[in-house]
Structures are given as C-alpha cells and as structure tokens.
Design a protein around this motif. Sequence first.
Motif, PDB file in Angstrom:
ATOM      1  N   ARG A   6      -9.076  -3.439  -0.691  1.00  0.00           N
ATOM      2  CA  ARG A   6     -10.238  -2.533  -0.762  1.00  0.00           C
ATOM      3  C   ARG A   6      -9.987  -1.157  -0.192  1.00  0.00           C
ATOM      4  NH1 ARG A   6     -15.041  -5.858   1.553  1.00  0.00           N
ATOM      5  NH2 ARG A   6     -16.184  -4.014   0.957  1.00  0.00           N
ATOM      6  N   GLY A   7      -8.779  -0.939   0.364  1.00  0.00           N
ATOM      7  CA  GLY A   7      -8.443   0.411   0.811  1.00  0.00           C
ATOM      8  C   GLY A   7      -8.902   0.708   2.221  1.00  0.00           C
ATOM      9  N   SER A   8      -8.751   1.991   2.566  1.00  0.00           N
ATOM     10  CA  SER A   8      -8.878   2.370   3.965  1.00  0.00           C
ATOM     11  C   SER A   8     -10.316   2.489   4.472  1.00  0.00           C
ATOM     12  CB  SER A   8      -8.164   3.696   4.193  1.00  0.00           C
ATOM     13  OG  SER A   8      -8.601   4.633   3.247  1.00  0.00           O
ATOM     14  N   ASP A   9     -11.247   2.900   3.567  1.00  0.00           N
ATOM     15  CA  ASP A   9     -12.583   3.240   4.071  1.00  0.00           C
ATOM     16  C   ASP A   9     -13.249   2.074   4.787  1.00  0.00           C
ATOM     17  OD1 ASP A   9     -12.257   5.720   3.251  1.00  0.00           O
ATOM     18  OD2 ASP A   9     -13.538   5.599   1.469  1.00  0.00           O
ATOM     19  N   THR A  10     -13.117   0.884   4.204  1.00  0.00           N
ATOM     20  CA  THR A  10     -13.779  -0.277   4.805  1.00  0.00           C
ATOM     21  C   THR A  10     -13.180  -0.597   6.186  1.00  0.00           C
ATOM     22  OG1 THR A  10     -13.920  -2.673   4.602  1.00  0.00           O
ATOM     23  CG2 THR A  10     -12.447  -1.626   3.076  1.00  0.00           C
ATOM     24  N   TYR A  55      -5.991  -7.468   6.969  1.00  0.00           N
ATOM     25  CA  TYR A  55      -4.821  -6.961   6.252  1.00  0.00           C
ATOM     26  C   TYR A  55      -5.048  -7.063   4.738  1.00  0.00           C
ATOM     27  CZ  TYR A  55       0.061  -6.851   4.688  1.00  0.00           C
ATOM     28  OH  TYR A  55       1.232  -6.562   4.052  1.00  0.00           O
ATOM     29  N   LEU A  56      -5.551  -8.215   4.287  1.00  0.00           N
ATOM     30  CA  LEU A  56      -5.805  -8.385   2.854  1.00  0.00           C
ATOM     31  C   LEU A  56      -6.937  -7.455   2.409  1.00  0.00           C
ATOM     32  CD1 LEU A  56      -5.432 -12.269   2.481  1.00  0.00           C
ATOM     33  CD2 LEU A  56      -3.839 -10.479   1.746  1.00  0.00           C
ATOM     34  N   GLU A  57      -7.891  -7.255   3.298  1.00  0.00           N
ATOM     35  CA  GLU A  57      -8.978  -6.338   2.971  1.00  0.00           C
ATOM     36  C   GLU A  57      -8.441  -4.915   2.797  1.00  0.00           C
ATOM     37  OE1 GLU A  57     -12.895  -7.327   4.563  1.00  0.00           O
ATOM     38  OE2 GLU A  57     -12.820  -5.356   5.489  1.00  0.00           O
ATOM     39  N   MET A  58      -7.499  -4.527   3.646  1.00  0.00           N
ATOM     40  CA  MET A  58      -6.891  -3.199   3.525  1.00  0.00           C
ATOM     41  C   MET A  58      -6.144  -3.084   2.197  1.00  0.00           C
ATOM     42  SD  MET A  58      -3.819  -1.525   5.782  1.00  0.00           S
ATOM     43  CE  MET A  58      -2.559  -2.545   5.016  1.00  0.00           C
ATOM     44  N   ALA A  93      10.912   2.337   5.877  1.00  0.00           N
ATOM     45  CA  ALA A  93      10.466   2.747   4.544  1.00  0.00           C
ATOM     46  C   ALA A  93      11.479   3.668   3.880  1.00  0.00           C
ATOM     47  CB  ALA A  93       9.124   3.453   4.650  1.00  0.00           C
ATOM     48  N   GLU A  94      11.494   3.633   2.542  1.00  0.00           N
ATOM     49  CA  GLU A  94      12.258   4.604   1.754  1.00  0.00           C
ATOM     50  C   GLU A  94      11.273   5.716   1.380  1.00  0.00           C
ATOM     51  OE1 GLU A  94      15.473   3.880   1.269  1.00  0.00           O
ATOM     52  OE2 GLU A  94      15.204   1.945   2.222  1.00  0.00           O
ATOM     53  N   VAL A  95      11.734   6.634   0.533  1.00  0.00           N
ATOM     54  CA  VAL A  95      10.866   7.756   0.182  1.00  0.00           C
ATOM     55  C   VAL A  95       9.528   7.259  -0.389  1.00  0.00           C
ATOM     56  CG1 VAL A  95      10.655   9.835  -1.222  1.00  0.00           C
ATOM     57  CG2 VAL A  95      12.883   9.149  -0.305  1.00  0.00           C
ATOM     58  N   ASP A  96       9.600   6.280  -1.287  1.00  0.00           N
ATOM     59  CA  ASP A  96       8.355   5.879  -1.944  1.00  0.00           C
ATOM     60  C   ASP A  96       8.068   4.387  -1.813  1.00  0.00           C
ATOM     61  OD1 ASP A  96      10.448   5.024  -3.365  1.00  0.00           O
ATOM     62  OD2 ASP A  96       9.833   5.828  -5.301  1.00  0.00           O
ATOM     63  N   GLU A  97       8.755   3.737  -0.893  1.00  0.00           N
ATOM     64  CA  GLU A  97       8.566   2.289  -0.816  1.00  0.00           C
ATOM     65  C   GLU A  97       8.642   1.817   0.640  1.00  0.00           C
ATOM     66  OE1 GLU A  97      10.588  -1.742  -2.597  1.00  0.00           O
ATOM     67  OE2 GLU A  97      11.493   0.190  -3.055  1.00  0.00           O
ATOM     68  N   ILE A  98       7.759   0.880   0.983  1.00  0.00           N
ATOM     69  CA  ILE A  98       7.806   0.318   2.330  1.00  0.00           C
ATOM     70  C   ILE A  98       8.696  -0.922   2.300  1.00  0.00           C
ATOM     71  CG2 ILE A  98       6.437  -0.807   4.135  1.00  0.00           C
ATOM     72  CD1 ILE A  98       4.034   0.871   2.922  1.00  0.00           C
ATOM     73  N   VAL A 100       0.866  -1.177   0.000  1.00  0.00           N
ATOM     74  CA  VAL A 100       0.000   0.000   0.000  1.00  0.00           C
ATOM     75  C   VAL A 100       0.908   1.233   0.000  1.00  0.00           C
ATOM     76  CG1 VAL A 100      -1.941  -1.073   1.240  1.00  0.00           C
ATOM     77  CG2 VAL A 100      -0.123   0.035   2.551  1.00  0.00           C
ATOM     78  N   PRO A 101       0.378   2.385  -0.417  1.00  0.00           N
ATOM     79  CA  PRO A 101       1.209   3.591  -0.360  1.00  0.00           C
ATOM     80  C   PRO A 101       1.637   3.880   1.084  1.00  0.00           C
ATOM     81  CG  PRO A 101      -0.869   4.004  -1.501  1.00  0.00           C
ATOM     82  CD  PRO A 101      -0.957   2.634  -0.928  1.00  0.00           C
ATOM     83  N   ILE A 102       2.795   4.526   1.239  1.00  0.00           N
ATOM     84  CA  ILE A 102       3.302   4.807   2.591  1.00  0.00           C
ATOM     85  C   ILE A 102       2.272   5.582   3.418  1.00  0.00           C
ATOM     86  CG2 ILE A 102       5.043   6.152   3.857  1.00  0.00           C
ATOM     87  CD1 ILE A 102       7.041   5.272   1.756  1.00  0.00           C
ATOM     88  N   SER A 103       1.520   6.448   2.741  1.00  0.00           N
ATOM     89  CA  SER A 103       0.541   7.263   3.472  1.00  0.00           C
ATOM     90  C   SER A 103      -0.527   6.403   4.152  1.00  0.00           C
ATOM     91  CB  SER A 103      -0.127   8.245   2.513  1.00  0.00           C
ATOM     92  OG  SER A 103      -0.777   7.512   1.495  1.00  0.00           O
ATOM     93  N   LYS A 104      -0.677   5.153   3.705  1.00  0.00           N
ATOM     94  CA  LYS A 104      -1.710   4.286   4.285  1.00  0.00           C
ATOM     95  C   LYS A 104      -1.184   3.442   5.447  1.00  0.00           C
ATOM     96  CE  LYS A 104      -5.051   5.215   1.379  1.00  0.00           C
ATOM     97  NZ  LYS A 104      -5.881   6.335   1.769  1.00  0.00           N
ATOM     98  N   MET A 105       0.105   3.581   5.764  1.00  0.00           N
ATOM     99  CA  MET A 105       0.670   2.758   6.830  1.00  0.00           C
ATOM    100  C   MET A 105       0.023   3.025   8.181  1.00  0.00           C
ATOM    101  SD  MET A 105       2.639   0.671   5.679  1.00  0.00           S
ATOM    102  CE  MET A 105       3.563   0.116   7.077  1.00  0.00           C
TER     103      MET A 105
END
Length: 323
Positions: free
Chosen positions: A260-264, A254-257, A194-199, A143-148
């Motif tokens: 399907r992303g953060s909202d759920t 974890y797989l759901e995240m 994490a690196e700048v753009d990678e976990i 997932v993007p770092i912002s979602k960690m």
Amino acid sequence: MPNPGEILTLFQSESGYISGQELARRTGISRSAVWKQIRALRRFGYLVESRHGIGYRLAGLTDLPVPWELAKILHTSFVGRKVVFRETIDSTQDLALSLAGKPDSYGTVVIAEQQKSGRGRQKRKWLSPKGGIWLSVVLKPQVPISKMTLLPFVAALAVCDAIKSTGLDARLKWPNDVMISGKKVAGILLDVSAEVDEINYAVIGIGINANVDAQAISARLEGMKITSISDELGRPINRLELTKALLENLEHYYLEMERRGSDTIIQQWKKNSDMIGRKVIVVQNNKKIAQGIAADVNSDGSLLLRTDSGDIDITSGDIGVRY
Ligand code: BT5
C-alpha cells in the motif's frame, strides 16, 4: 551447543520425574549426552528439577526467544521462519549481514541473549546486556530504493505495538526511537545493500530494553534518559511472547508497506508519535543545526521542520524534544 530438542519433547510429554537412564533409553542417546542436554536446557532458562535417585522433571519453561519455542507459536509467513540464536555475539547485525547475501536468507532472524559490540547508527554503541531483546532481520524489499527510508518506520511501528501489548504507553520519536514517558526504550538500525536501481537486501536491527536494569545502562551513558519494560512494569515480561508479537507486527507492517505504499505507514507512525507540533532541536554530528516546530513527517520519512526562516526538510540526525 547441543540443541535440547529431543529431551525437551520427552519432558513435555511426562508430568512426573524421569530417571536419567530412562531419558537415555527413550531418546536413544548416551547418559552423558542426556546430561549435556539437561545442562543446555538450564542454560537456556528452563527449570529442570532433579531428585537424587529419582530423576529429572521439567518444572518451568524459558522466556528466551529460542528458535524451537518461537517455531511453536509464531504466526508469520516468512519473518522468523528461520531463526539463528546465540547466547553471546558481537552484533546480531553483523551476523545477519553475513547471511543476507545467501539464497534463502529472506526473513531470517538472528537473535542474541547479549551483544558484546552492539551498534547504533553512525558507529554509536548500543549496550546490550542479558535480559534485552537484541535481534536483526534479513529482508529483500520489493519497493523502489527511494522508499528504503521507510523501513525503520515500519520496524518502529512493530516495536511500538508489541510494547503496547504489555499495557505500556509507547511513543515514537523521529527518526527511529521508541520511547516511554520521554525515555528511550528501543532503537532501530538499518543496513542496506543496493545497486543503482535494485535493492539486494536490507537488514533491520532492533534493540529493546526488555528485562534490563535501565539505571545501570544509563550510568554507562552519562545519565542519558533511558528505560526498560521491566522497570516500567515493575516486573519482568516474557521475552518469547514479546518477540513473537514483534516479528508478527513486523511482517504485517512490512507487507503493508510493499502493498500500500508509504502514506499508510507514515500516517500510522504519526498516530503513535507525540512529537508533532512540539518544539525540537535538530542535532547532526553532535552539533545543533536547527530548531523549530516538528510540523510533519513527509512521505519519504524526512522531518518537516518549521523554523523562523521557513520550512526545511530534515533527512538525517537526531532530535531533542521538550516534553
Ligand atoms: C539506535 O541507534 O537506536 C539503534 C540501536 C539498534 C540496536 C540493535 S540490537 C540488535 C542489532 N544489532 C546491533 O548491533 N544493533 C542492532 P542510535 O539512534 O544511534 O542510538 C544509539 C545511542 O543510544 C547511543 O549513542 C547511546 O547514547 C544510546 N544507547 C546505547 N545503548 C542503549 C540502550 N540499551 N538503551 C537505550 N539507549 C541506548
């Protein structure tokens, strides 16, 4: 410590007593190795009865989440396929972090019966006597770092469902506590590389007061309100079963995240929380920094606080809720 696997399998295939000599013959190990494995079984919580001149019999299984028992019952595709178990450790989090950089560590779970230097967030202590469930899981989230920031929510949901399966009413408190009747029963810790753009990896630490004496822990924490599952139920629970449920739930959310992303995740987290709409105070570094109504949890996991002077997003800290 010898793995008591061979002798355990043999015991489980026989209902009666087996002599030490027969155990040695059928496992192909020496009498002294047999004795060491029996001692190890007992230390791991198995009940091995012995009768002078007759032999040994397995009279009861352990409830500890030891790797060979978990492997028999765990239905996951990657979480806990590899388990490292220690009777005593400084912190499962530190061992998991040291494994996390290695190839194939994805999904590895480090479990300890007790921790000498268990830690919470911001270098706080986490008391971890025998009887609890203290574990850390190595993950490599796609997932993007912002979602960690969502990972602790994923873990808290997994803990909440596992505790509910014992019949108790567990509730979530922002940012990462699991509570029963306003008392803390479990906590979550996240370490990320994490690196700048990678976990590179994330290690999620989970501490659950399963079969521990909450009063004894509370006394060491200046009377902080805490509880344990055994105190709430009035009987001990099976830690192996609880760990199985926890790891299966963790993989599921974890797989759901990832898919399907953060909202759920946030929606389900809110459903399991009773703090939305309540008056709270926000504390950072032991200082009260704001108060207001906990209006919502945003999709990045921050808390939307409604204050007299407007809405603010709280990204870190602890909250006090009046229940
Ligand atoms: C947490 O921190 O709640 C995260 C706890 C994570 C523990 C796990 S166990 C496995 C893994 N290995 C580790 O070394 N850690 C992880 P935080 O929100 O900062 O809460 C810490 C505060 O909780 C402490 O300052 C105490 O006030 C309180 N506390 C300490 N031990 C406790 C316990 N056993 N039960 C309830 N509260 C406790």
